[in-house]
Design an enzyme around this catalytic site. Sequence first.
Site, PDB file in Angstrom:
ATOM      1  N   CYS A  26       7.478 -15.366  -0.161  1.00 57.31           N
ATOM      2  CA  CYS A  26       6.669 -15.419   0.813  1.00 57.31           C
ATOM      3  C   CYS A  26       7.309 -16.260   1.942  1.00 57.31           C
ATOM      4  O   CYS A  26       7.677 -17.385   1.678  1.00 57.31           O
ATOM      5  CB  CYS A  26       5.170 -16.208   0.307  1.00 57.31           C
ATOM      6  SG  CYS A  26       4.002 -16.458   1.583  1.00 57.31           S
ATOM      7  N   LYS A  79       9.978 -12.039  -7.481  1.00 50.84           N
ATOM      8  CA  LYS A  79       9.789 -11.067  -6.066  1.00 50.84           C
ATOM      9  C   LYS A  79      10.560 -11.712  -5.278  1.00 50.84           C
ATOM     10  O   LYS A  79      10.080 -12.934  -4.636  1.00 50.84           O
ATOM     11  CB  LYS A  79       8.452 -10.528  -5.839  1.00 50.84           C
ATOM     12  CG  LYS A  79       8.155  -9.889  -4.585  1.00 50.84           C
ATOM     13  CD  LYS A  79       6.769  -9.384  -4.633  1.00 50.84           C
ATOM     14  CE  LYS A  79       6.462  -8.503  -3.157  1.00 50.84           C
ATOM     15  NZ  LYS A  79       6.169  -9.397  -2.127  1.00 50.84           N
ATOM     16  N   ASN A  88      10.968  -2.650  -2.184  1.00 54.00           N
ATOM     17  CA  ASN A  88       9.735  -2.733  -1.372  1.00 54.00           C
ATOM     18  C   ASN A  88      10.186  -3.008   0.100  1.00 54.00           C
ATOM     19  O   ASN A  88      10.882  -3.563   0.536  1.00 54.00           O
ATOM     20  CB  ASN A  88       9.207  -4.198  -2.090  1.00 54.00           C
ATOM     21  CG  ASN A  88       8.058  -4.581  -1.068  1.00 54.00           C
ATOM     22  OD1 ASN A  88       7.841  -5.347  -0.562  1.00 54.00           O
ATOM     23  ND2 ASN A  88       7.072  -3.796  -0.925  1.00 54.00           N
ATOM     24  N   ASP A 108       7.930  -0.804   3.735  1.00 56.15           N
ATOM     25  CA  ASP A 108       7.702   0.285   4.670  1.00 56.15           C
ATOM     26  C   ASP A 108       7.433   1.549   3.804  1.00 56.15           C
ATOM     27  O   ASP A 108       7.600   2.660   4.674  1.00 56.15           O
ATOM     28  CB  ASP A 108       8.750   0.395   5.675  1.00 56.15           C
ATOM     29  CG  ASP A 108       9.058  -0.893   6.404  1.00 56.15           C
ATOM     30  OD1 ASP A 108       8.244  -1.635   6.557  1.00 56.15           O
ATOM     31  OD2 ASP A 108      10.176  -0.825   6.800  1.00 56.15           O
TER      32      ASP A 108
HETATM   33  C1  LIG Z   1      -2.057  -9.328   3.455  1.00 58.68           C
HETATM   34  C2  LIG Z   1      -0.805  -9.599   2.688  1.00 58.68           C
HETATM   35  C3  LIG Z   1      -0.715 -10.477   1.588  1.00 58.68           C
HETATM   36  C4  LIG Z   1       0.306 -10.498   1.094  1.00 58.68           C
HETATM   37  N1  LIG Z   1       0.544 -11.564  -0.232  1.00 58.68           N
HETATM   38  C5  LIG Z   1       1.501 -11.632  -0.870  1.00 58.68           C
HETATM   39  C6  LIG Z   1       1.556 -12.327  -2.015  1.00 58.68           C
HETATM   40  O1  LIG Z   1       0.494 -12.908  -2.477  1.00 58.68           O
HETATM   41  N2  LIG Z   1       2.493 -12.454  -2.794  1.00 58.68           N
HETATM   42  C7  LIG Z   1       4.005 -11.432  -2.483  1.00 58.68           C
HETATM   43  O2  LIG Z   1       4.707 -11.533  -3.019  1.00 58.68           O
HETATM   44  N3  LIG Z   1       3.633 -10.889  -1.464  1.00 58.68           N
HETATM   45  C8  LIG Z   1       2.847 -10.808  -0.584  1.00 58.68           C
HETATM   46  N4  LIG Z   1       2.670  -9.974   0.536  1.00 58.68           N
HETATM   47  C9  LIG Z   1       4.012  -9.240   0.732  1.00 58.68           C
HETATM   48  C10 LIG Z   1       3.831  -7.767   0.246  1.00 58.68           C
HETATM   49  O3  LIG Z   1       3.578  -8.022  -1.260  1.00 58.68           O
HETATM   50  C11 LIG Z   1       5.066  -6.939   0.364  1.00 58.68           C
HETATM   51  O4  LIG Z   1       6.121  -7.428   0.019  1.00 58.68           O
HETATM   52  C12 LIG Z   1       5.186  -6.708   2.137  1.00 58.68           C
HETATM   53  O5  LIG Z   1       3.727  -6.298   2.680  1.00 58.68           O
HETATM   54  C13 LIG Z   1       6.014  -5.721   2.373  1.00 58.68           C
HETATM   55  O6  LIG Z   1       5.783  -4.511   1.564  1.00 58.68           O
HETATM   56  P1  LIG Z   1       4.950  -2.956   2.412  1.00 58.68           P
HETATM   57  O7  LIG Z   1       5.838  -2.693   3.518  1.00 58.68           O
HETATM   58  O8  LIG Z   1       4.830  -2.031   1.541  1.00 58.68           O
HETATM   59  O9  LIG Z   1       3.764  -3.671   3.055  1.00 58.68           O
HETATM   60  C14 LIG Z   1       1.692  -9.623   1.299  1.00 58.68           C
HETATM   61  C15 LIG Z   1       1.482  -8.772   2.370  1.00 58.68           C
HETATM   62  C16 LIG Z   1       0.420  -8.847   3.152  1.00 58.68           C
HETATM   63  C17 LIG Z   1       0.330  -7.810   4.365  1.00 58.68           C
END
Ligand SMILES: Cc1cc2nc3c(=O)[nH]c(=O)nc-3n(C[C@H](O)[C@H](O)[C@H](O)COP(=O)(O)O)c2cc1C
Length: 333
Positions: A116, A155, A219, A221
């Site tokens: 995060c 992660k 992970n 996009d």
């Molecule tokens: C609204 C939101 C909340 C998120 N909360 C977390 C979380 O609690 N823990 C975490 O490891 N990643 C969190 N992420 C990151 C996502 O797990 C992911 O790594 C990120 O969106 C990239 O993946 P994507 O391109 O498939 O969206 C969050 C992302 C978004 C958009």
Amino acid sequence: MTNFWQQIPKPFMALAPMEDVTDTVFREVIESVSSQEILKVVFTEFTSTDGLCHNVGREKVIDRLHVSATERKLLQQSGTKLVAQIWGSEPENFFKSAQMLSESGQFDGIDINMGCPVKKVVKKKSCSALINFPDLAREIIQATKQGSDLPVSVKTRIGFNEIITEKWMVELLAENPAAITVHGRTQKMLSNGEAMWDEIGKVVQLRNQLNSDTIILGNGDILSYEMAMEKVSEFGVDGVMVGTGIFKNPWLFNENQEFTDIRTRLELLKKHILLFSETWDCRHFNILKRFFKIYVTGFEGAAEWRNKLMNAGNCIEALQMIEIFETGKVRSM
Ligand SMILES: Cc1cc2nc3c(=O)[nH]c(=O)nc-3n(C[C@H](O)[C@H](O)[C@H](O)COP(=O)(O)O)c2cc1C
């Protein structure tokens, strides 16, 4: 406790942990329309270990770990695994939190958030900040493993200010986590730019060179099952995790892959609202509203109707508006 990560047929997909999104309600909605051959792992929202270990703080964070009876049943039927994600900077609190999660009997694994990027957690030497403190990161993995016999995963991202994929992953792999999810961006990138899948591929190569058993998920996009499978064949990841892609298509983990017709989408929206009101007493209706655009999109007049729905004051009003909409519009289509 068995390490379920080793038993999942590869390649597989996972729904990403997302704060204020992947509570038990949203997970159940997605699980209910996913193919069990595709969606193998889901995660809770990230939950503070400091909060869990504090009498008052616990009350504030415990909802994040709630698993409803209906989701539990669905997980049992499908075999999808539920992993609790935790964050913090005190190894002792990871140890205690791991004990609690284990004793709760609700989870199949524990994931440590080392990705995060937001300031308020980075300032606390937590989440992506741990990339800059590999010794502490390793201590945290060790403490979590000592607190529980559930498989412990991580992660993370490919660096903090700069890309340091291999240097960072060597540190993590030395602790032999059950799985590592690699989000192909640095902390500095936040959600900007394209996810660097080449870097994710390097993690797979490194894992192979080190003869490690750690499962690697990529992970960033991913918008469809096809896209995920392309990444699997190009970069050799064992699994692909999807976050925001699920907002564009809740059926993303469904074999048929159809972004189905309005009627089916509205049925799912009603289910979402009902589950939400049963689980959370519709207290946080504003959180629920953010989901409406997932369902009410892609047809003539969608924006106008979505705006109306956003003005609903509670779950009952929202359901009534959907009913009116269905009666007037959808049934005549
Ligand atoms: C609204 C939101 C909340 C998120 N909360 C977390 C979380 O609690 N823990 C975490 O490891 N990643 C969190 N992420 C990151 C996502 O797990 C992911 O790594 C990120 O969106 C990239 O993946 P994507 O391109 O498939 O969206 C969050 C992302 C978004 C958009």
